[in-house]
Each structure stands twice: as C-alpha cells, then as structure tokens.
Write a protein that holds these residues in place. Sequence first.
Motif, PDB file in Angstrom:
ATOM      1  N   ASP A 167      24.435  -4.754  22.762  1.00  8.53           N
ATOM      2  CA  ASP A 167      23.422  -5.125  23.756  1.00  8.53           C
ATOM      3  C   ASP A 167      22.225  -5.782  23.068  1.00  8.53           C
ATOM      4  OD1 ASP A 167      25.002  -4.063  25.765  1.00  8.53           O
ATOM      5  OD2 ASP A 167      24.027  -2.092  25.683  1.00  8.53           O
ATOM      6  N   ILE A 168      21.464  -6.541  23.838  1.00  9.70           N
ATOM      7  CA  ILE A 168      20.292  -7.232  23.276  1.00  9.70           C
ATOM      8  C   ILE A 168      19.244  -6.225  22.812  1.00  9.70           C
ATOM      9  CG2 ILE A 168      18.370  -8.820  23.759  1.00  9.70           C
ATOM     10  CD1 ILE A 168      20.106 -10.245  25.759  1.00  9.70           C
ATOM     11  N   GLN A 179      21.676 -10.191  19.645  1.00 11.15           N
ATOM     12  CA  GLN A 179      22.847  -9.338  19.814  1.00 11.15           C
ATOM     13  C   GLN A 179      23.581  -9.264  18.476  1.00 11.15           C
ATOM     14  OE1 GLN A 179      24.147 -11.511  23.598  1.00 11.15           O
ATOM     15  NE2 GLN A 179      24.900  -9.428  23.984  1.00 11.15           N
TER      16      GLN A 179
END
Length: 295
Positions: free
Chosen positions: A109-110, A115
């Motif tokens: 996930d960011i 990422q």
Amino acid sequence: MNKVQMDRIQTGKGFIAALDQSGGSTPKALLQYGIKEDSYSNEEEMFDLVHDMRKRIITSPSFSSEYILGAILFENTMDRTIDDQFTADYLWEKKGVIPFLKIDKGLSDIENGVQLMKPIPDLDSLLKRAVEKNIFGTKMRSVIKDANHEGIKKVVEQQFEIGKRIIAAGLVPIIEPEVDIHSLDKEESEKILKHEIFNQFSNLGQDEKVMLKLSIPTKDNFFSDLVGEPHIARVVALSGGYTQIEANEKLSRNQGLIASFSRALSQSLTAQQTDEEFNATLSNSIKAIYAASIT
C-alpha cells in the motif's frame, strides 16, 4: 552469467519486450487482446489463454532479434513450453532473444508517497529455478507517486538490496522504480530518484552490473548520465500508460534510452485477428518501437 548475452544487452540495437503481466493484471491484458472474463472459468484456464497469446507473439515471424534484444516473462510463462522447449530456451535458441523473469510479488500500500514491493519470501528458490531455466536477468517494480524524499530513498534501497542478492545468484537485475506518469511533481521525483540511484553505486562491486527500467523523463535526456555509468548495463524505459504513439514520440527524444514496453507493444493485437493481420500489426508496432529506441 552468459557473456554473449551480456555483450548483446550492453551494445545491441533494439528493445526489450515486456510480456510479464501476472495474476492481477492478466484479465486486463486478455481483455485488451479481445478475450472477455466470461471466456474462462478459473485461473488455470486464464493462464492457458495468456500463454497462447504470448506464444503467438513470440513465435510470430515479426518477433526477431533484428529488433528485439530481450523479453521479460513471468513465472508461469517460464515454466511452460513453446514447441516442446521451455520458453526461455525457445527465446534464446530459436529467436536470439534474451530471457528475463519478473520476480516481484506486487506492490504494498502507499506509504510516504510510494509503493514498495511486497516481500518475496521464496526469492532464493525462485532465482535458483531461473538459473536452471537459463534466464539471464530479472525484473522487479516499485512505484513512486509523490516527490517524497524518504519514500523514494526506501524504494531505491529496497531495489538495490534485493538486486545484490540477484547478482549473487548469477543473474542481472532490472531495477524498476517507476514514477507515475500522472504524478503532479514527476520531475521533482525524478531528480530525487536519480540522486538516490547514484548513491547506491558505491555498494556495488567493481564488476557488478544492474539494468534500470525508468519512466520516460519529463525533461529530455535527464537520465543520460546514468546511460554511461559503469555499473549500468542498460537503461530501458517503460510506457507507463502512454499510448504507443505517445511513448515512442517521448522515447525518441531521449538518446541512449531504449524501450521496455508492455501495453504499448501489444495494444492493437487481438485474438480475433487472422495470423496475417496479427503478424502485420505486431510488425508495425515492433518497427516503430525499435525506431524510437535507436535514437
């Protein structure tokens, strides 16, 4: 490492075909190819169809070492055969095209505007299998969304850390820290990224080499100082969501940068085309991408 292949990667004219869409992106790749999701009922059938698509591309008379230096496969394709040969052997022995393997397991996930790659728990055994299957190099992708120094530093550190393990296994890593082409501060991200890449070279042994796969830079020839760096075997560019025409046009303005396109290579190919139509379309795409890669 195969010295003939290394010499060709470093000095050959041409580009790298990215045929490595895996689990998550395969339905999209098949849809683009004209095969809807209701055409298959499970993952095995889906991978059969995608292998047929890749086999059709690789065995096409248009797909040749005259224009193409290498091809990136994903694990499922590496383990399958074309005309009773493992795909990597067919590529090199029949086509003179150097085989690479996508090894990452997708994106986390960011966090901090980037990422990172998800963990690759079976990395050592995968690299061992790749060597046994006569793969030359690997590819792994991270994504940079924002010009966040901490995030970009982590992306580059992770890439080179795993890259060292790949080199130790006897393979050449393609390090791919993609900058999102829609990022509002793409040019700033590229400046931070280049700085962090240069910082990593001191961690490489004198004869250790990596390849870089980067988004086409906002400023033409921004990566030209990476192209000649002794630790860099080759710098290749991803299409990143640009159409083939856009990607070729941007690439042609960057001397020394060659293509490693996926969607932009296969965008006009469909399962419904006759072999004649398919081969002609593929030939046009290959020649256009080649022309943009030899500027």
